[in-house]
Design an enzyme around this catalytic site. Structure first.
Site, PDB file in Angstrom:
ATOM      1  N   GLU A 164       1.001  -1.364  -0.127  1.00 22.28           N
ATOM      2  CA  GLU A 164       0.274   0.328   0.254  1.00 22.28           C
ATOM      3  C   GLU A 164       0.686   1.360  -0.501  1.00 22.28           C
ATOM      4  O   GLU A 164       1.016   1.767  -0.619  1.00 22.28           O
ATOM      5  CB  GLU A 164      -1.262  -0.096   1.113  1.00 22.28           C
ATOM      6  CG  GLU A 164      -1.612  -1.361   1.173  1.00 22.28           C
ATOM      7  CD  GLU A 164      -1.357  -2.704   1.974  1.00 22.28           C
ATOM      8  OE1 GLU A 164      -2.270  -3.195   2.709  1.00 22.28           O
ATOM      9  OE2 GLU A 164      -0.272  -2.654   2.369  1.00 22.28           O
ATOM     10  N   CYS A 193      -2.540  -3.193   7.608  1.00 15.40           N
ATOM     11  CA  CYS A 193      -1.951  -3.648   8.617  1.00 15.40           C
ATOM     12  C   CYS A 193      -2.435  -2.286   9.647  1.00 15.40           C
ATOM     13  O   CYS A 193      -2.580  -1.007   8.527  1.00 15.40           O
ATOM     14  CB  CYS A 193      -1.021  -3.886   8.632  1.00 15.40           C
ATOM     15  SG  CYS A 193       0.447  -2.125   7.986  1.00 15.40           S
ATOM     16  N   CYS A 198      -0.378   1.101   7.230  1.00 10.91           N
ATOM     17  CA  CYS A 198      -1.640   1.459   5.760  1.00 10.91           C
ATOM     18  C   CYS A 198      -2.355   1.551   5.844  1.00 10.91           C
ATOM     19  O   CYS A 198      -2.648   2.665   5.547  1.00 10.91           O
ATOM     20  CB  CYS A 198      -0.660  -0.142   4.832  1.00 10.91           C
ATOM     21  SG  CYS A 198       0.749  -0.794   4.884  1.00 10.91           S
TER      22      CYS A 198
END
Length: 157
Positions: free
Chosen positions: A57, A85, A88
Site C-alpha cells: 500500500e 496493517c 497502511c
C-alpha cells in the site's frame, strides 16, 4: 464499481503479490484506481528495499502521489490482497482514499476490520467505504503457501 471490475483490479493486485513473492517478500499487492484507470501498482518490497515501511500500500501510494502531483487520493479505490496493517490503514486514511477492496483478512494484524477498524472509525478525520472477500481464496492460498515454505525452510535449517 461492479463486482467484475473489482475482481479484474484485484487480479492485478494478485499479480503484484506474485512479484513480491519473486523477490522473497510476503506476497501482498496493491492497486490504486481512479475513474477506471490504474494510477499505481505496488507490491511488498521490505526485503528487497531493506525498508520496514515498504508495504504494498505504501509503495502504491507513493507512486500515485508522484503521478498525480499531490498527496490526496480523492476518488481513489485501493485493491489490496491482504487486509492493511495499522500503518497502511493510517496511510490510506491520511491520503483520503475513498474505498478499499480487500481480498484476504489478516486476523493477527489487520487494521481494517479484523483487529482494528481505522477506516470506519467516525472519530478519525476520514472514513472509507470497505468491500471484503474479493479474490480472497487465491490471496489466502498464496499467503498460506509462502508461510508454509518458510516454516519448512526453518525446520530444515
Amino acid at each position: 464499481m461492479s463486482d467484475d471490475l473489482d475482481l479484474a483490479f484485484m487480479r492485478l493486485a494478485l499479480e503484484a503479490a506474485h512479484v513480491a513473492l519473486s523477490h522473497d517478500d510476503v506476497p501482498v499487492g496493491c492497486v490504486l484506481v481512479s475513474d477506471g484507470e490504474v494510477l499505481a501498482v505496488g507490491e511488498n518490497r521490505r526485503e528487497i528495499d531493506h525498508d520496514p515501511t515498504a508495504h504494498a500500500e505504501m509503495v502504491a501510494l507513493r507512486e500515485a502521489a508522484q503521478r498525480r502531483g499531490r498527496w490526496r487520493m480523492d476518488g481513489v479505490t485501493a485493491y489490496v490482497t491482504l487486509e492493511p496493517c495499522v500503518m497502511c490503514a493510517g496511510a490510506l486514511l491520511n491520503a483520503r482514499v475513498q474505498r478499499v477492496v480487500i481480498a484476504a483478512m489478516d486476523e493477527k494484524a489487520g487494521g481494517v476490520g479484523s483487529r482494528y477498524n481505522l477506516l470506519s472509525d467516525p472519530r478519525l478525520l476520514h472514513e472509507a467505504a470497505l468491500s471484503y472477500d474479493v479474490g480472497a481464496s487465491e490471496s489466502a492460498a498464496l499467503l498460506r503457501e509462502f508461510f508454509q515454505a518458510r516454516r519448512e525452510d526453518a525446520g530444515s535449517a
